[in-house]
Write a protein that holds these residues in place. Structure first.
Motif, PDB file in Angstrom:
ATOM      1  N   SER A  30       0.808  -1.222   0.000  1.00 44.79           N
ATOM      2  CA  SER A  30       0.000   0.000   0.000  1.00 44.79           C
ATOM      3  C   SER A  30       0.846   1.279   0.000  1.00 44.79           C
ATOM      4  O   SER A  30       0.302   2.364  -0.179  1.00 44.79           O
ATOM      5  CB  SER A  30      -0.939   0.016   1.212  1.00 44.79           C
ATOM      6  N   SER A 110      -1.616   8.103 -11.667  1.00 36.26           N
ATOM      7  CA  SER A 110      -1.847   7.813 -10.246  1.00 36.26           C
ATOM      8  C   SER A 110      -1.842   6.313  -9.973  1.00 36.26           C
ATOM      9  O   SER A 110      -1.337   5.857  -8.940  1.00 36.26           O
ATOM     10  CB  SER A 110      -3.165   8.434  -9.775  1.00 36.26           C
ATOM     11  N   GLU A 114       0.656   4.117  -7.361  1.00 35.21           N
ATOM     12  CA  GLU A 114       0.139   3.178  -6.362  1.00 35.21           C
ATOM     13  C   GLU A 114       0.749   1.789  -6.477  1.00 35.21           C
ATOM     14  O   GLU A 114       0.770   1.037  -5.495  1.00 35.21           O
ATOM     15  CB  GLU A 114      -1.377   3.011  -6.530  1.00 35.21           C
ATOM     16  N   GLY A 221      -3.677   2.644   0.042  1.00 38.10           N
ATOM     17  CA  GLY A 221      -2.792   2.517  -1.113  1.00 38.10           C
ATOM     18  C   GLY A 221      -3.175   3.394  -2.282  1.00 38.10           C
ATOM     19  O   GLY A 221      -2.475   3.422  -3.295  1.00 38.10           O
ATOM     20  N   ARG A 222      -4.244   4.142  -2.195  1.00 43.60           N
ATOM     21  CA  ARG A 222      -4.710   4.966  -3.315  1.00 43.60           C
ATOM     22  C   ARG A 222      -3.973   6.297  -3.336  1.00 43.60           C
ATOM     23  O   ARG A 222      -3.702   6.897  -2.302  1.00 43.60           O
ATOM     24  CB  ARG A 222      -6.220   5.180  -3.226  1.00 43.60           C
ATOM     25  N   ARG A 223      -3.656   6.762  -4.532  1.00 44.04           N
ATOM     26  CA  ARG A 223      -2.893   7.994  -4.698  1.00 44.04           C
ATOM     27  C   ARG A 223      -3.583   8.929  -5.688  1.00 44.04           C
ATOM     28  O   ARG A 223      -4.263   8.495  -6.634  1.00 44.04           O
ATOM     29  CB  ARG A 223      -1.474   7.705  -5.213  1.00 44.04           C
ATOM     30  N   ASP A 408      -2.376  10.986  -0.459  1.00 47.01           N
ATOM     31  CA  ASP A 408      -3.174   9.803  -0.143  1.00 47.01           C
ATOM     32  C   ASP A 408      -4.619  10.145  -0.522  1.00 47.01           C
ATOM     33  O   ASP A 408      -5.229  11.042   0.055  1.00 47.01           O
ATOM     34  CB  ASP A 408      -3.048   9.504   1.346  1.00 47.01           C
TER      35      ASP A 408
END
Length: 434
Positions: A30, A110, A114, A221-223, A408
């Motif tokens: 993540s 993005s 990630e 873990g999302r960007r 994040d």
């Protein structure tokens, strides 16, 4: 100019050092620890094709041992450096996505921020983003990803040799970041280390307690990311108009931006910031020569002058007391006997530090300005999120200064684009009226 490897690898380059291990310890699914550089190409004379980019990378991929380095394990099991052999095809590290517009480009970039780089193949890749018919206005872009254990951003200039135009003499500028010994540090004087520890602890205490108003990094873990640029002349003009150096001004302007438009309510009184500091004053190394210092910026101060004053004082403390030495991964420090225990200690240390944001301000070194005859319009760095939910990385390169923002997406939804829009306003307001 195909240059196959014909000599044994130099262990001074290919054996990872303690500063490199830090990024393997912090790496998770993540929160992958690769940095990126995104290139915007000037497509006035046409688009690059995947085959020609692959051919260039295939031609250059064996110039330096560092391009062949991959890592097996490295999380809870001790890492093993794996060097690609003669059957390796560097061209396989290049892929392409067709993008239908700006939103599609943002989403795809993005997604790569990630996504962990695969192991144990060489720890980098290149992605070409090409507009679909009718979407030409988005332009063509190239994203380079390199795992931080292989190289820091400064020495990462070596990876430009995979793509850059130039004769062998032109590419020689990259050698100091590809063939110099991997950076190591030892023998820090006890008094200096004592002073550095005291300065670090003081800075940490001044940053507040464990309960933070700034949104923390999540495990989603999302960007999200945003890119912004200005002329270096404009940035210097604004700094001069406010009686500041460029570094002081950038820190103060970021502090003002975050105070004017905070991501959460109630907003933070103090922002605890990690600031990377190079330990290699000669800028001649492979691997990682970076440590971090802590500094604190006001989180609710909208006056630019007071933000700059605070930044100036913080930078003075760093210059005089060198708190970054306390966190330096020196060769002669005692270490836990087991790799997994080392990892646990590093991550416990990061949790204790609990930074809110990261600000990196970096000089650019490369004089190369084109890829396969296509001019590069901008180069923008994008850093991993190493314990914080918000990162701004600044690259001052010639006449253009770029800002790469990574957030994040769960902690700060939509905030990357919001920040750069507001930062542009703060810069404009800081310029002299005439």
């Amino acid at each position: 100019m195909n240059s196959p490897v014909t000599t044994p690898a130099d262990p001074r380059v290919t054996e990872l050092a303690p500063p490199d291990h830090t990024y393997l310890h912090m790496d998770t699914d993540s929160a992958p620890m690769h940095w990126s550089m995104i290139l915007e190409l000037d497509t006035t004379d046409g688009l690059l094709g995947l085959d020609e980019v692959r051919a260039r990378v295939r031609d250059r991929g064996r110039l330096f041992d560092i391009f062949r380095m991959g890592v097996r394990n490295g999380r809870w099991r001790k890492p093993e450096v794996v060097l690609a052999d003669g059957s390796w095809d560097p061209g396989e590290h290049v892929s392409e996505f067709a993008v239908s517009g700006r939103a599609d480009l943002q989403r795809r970039v993005s997604a790569l921020l990630e996504s962990p780089l695969p192991r144990p193949r060489p720890f980098w890749d290149i992605t070409l983003f090409t507009p679909t018919p009718g979407a030409e206005a988005v332009g063509q872009w190239v994203l380079l990803r390199v795992h931080h254990s292989i190289s820091d951003g400064i020495a990462g200039a070596a990876f430009a040799a995979l793509l850059a135009d130039g004769e062998p003499a032109d590419l020689a500028e990259f050698e100091r970041f590809a063939t110099s010994p991997r950076f190591r540090i030892s023998g820090i004087e006890p008094e200096k280390l004592k002073e550095a520890k005291a300065a670090f602890n003081d800075q940490h205490a001044a940053g507040g307690g464990k309960k933070r108003a700034w949104p923390s990094l999540t495990k989603s873990g999302r960007r999200e990311h945003a890119l912004w640029r200005t002329s270096t002349r404009t940035l210097r003009k604004a700094a001069k108009a406010n009686g500041a150096s460029v570094h002081e001004f950038v820190l103060g302007a970021i502090g003002r931006t975050l105070s004017i438009d905070p991501p959460a309510s109630p907003q933070a009184d103090v922002l605890r910031v990690t600031l990377p500091v190079t330990l290699d004053e000669e800028f001649r190394h492979t691997g990682n020569a970076v440590s971090v210092a802590l500094l604190n910026l006001p989180g609710n101060e909208t006056d630019l002058g007071r933000q700059i004053d605070r930044a100036r004082g913080e930078l003075k403390t760093i210059a005089e007391q060198r708190p970054e030495l306390y966190l330096a991964a020196a060769d002669d420090l005692p270490r836990a006997p087991l790799w997994g225990l080392q990892r646990a200690i590093v991550n416990a240390s990061m949790a204790h530090m609990h930074p809110d944001i990261h600000i990196g301000i970096n000089p650019g070194f490369s004089r190369v300005r084109s890829v396969l005859g296509t001019p590069i319009s901008t180069l923008t760095p994008l850093s991993p999120l190493a314990g914080y939910s918000f990162s701004v990385t600044v690259l001052i390169l010639g006449t253009t200064t770029t800002f790469g923002v990574v957030t994040d997406a769960e902690a700060l939804p939509g905030y990357a684009e919001r920040f750069v829009a507001r930062f542009g306003e703060v810069l404009s307001e800081a310029l002299p009226s005439s």
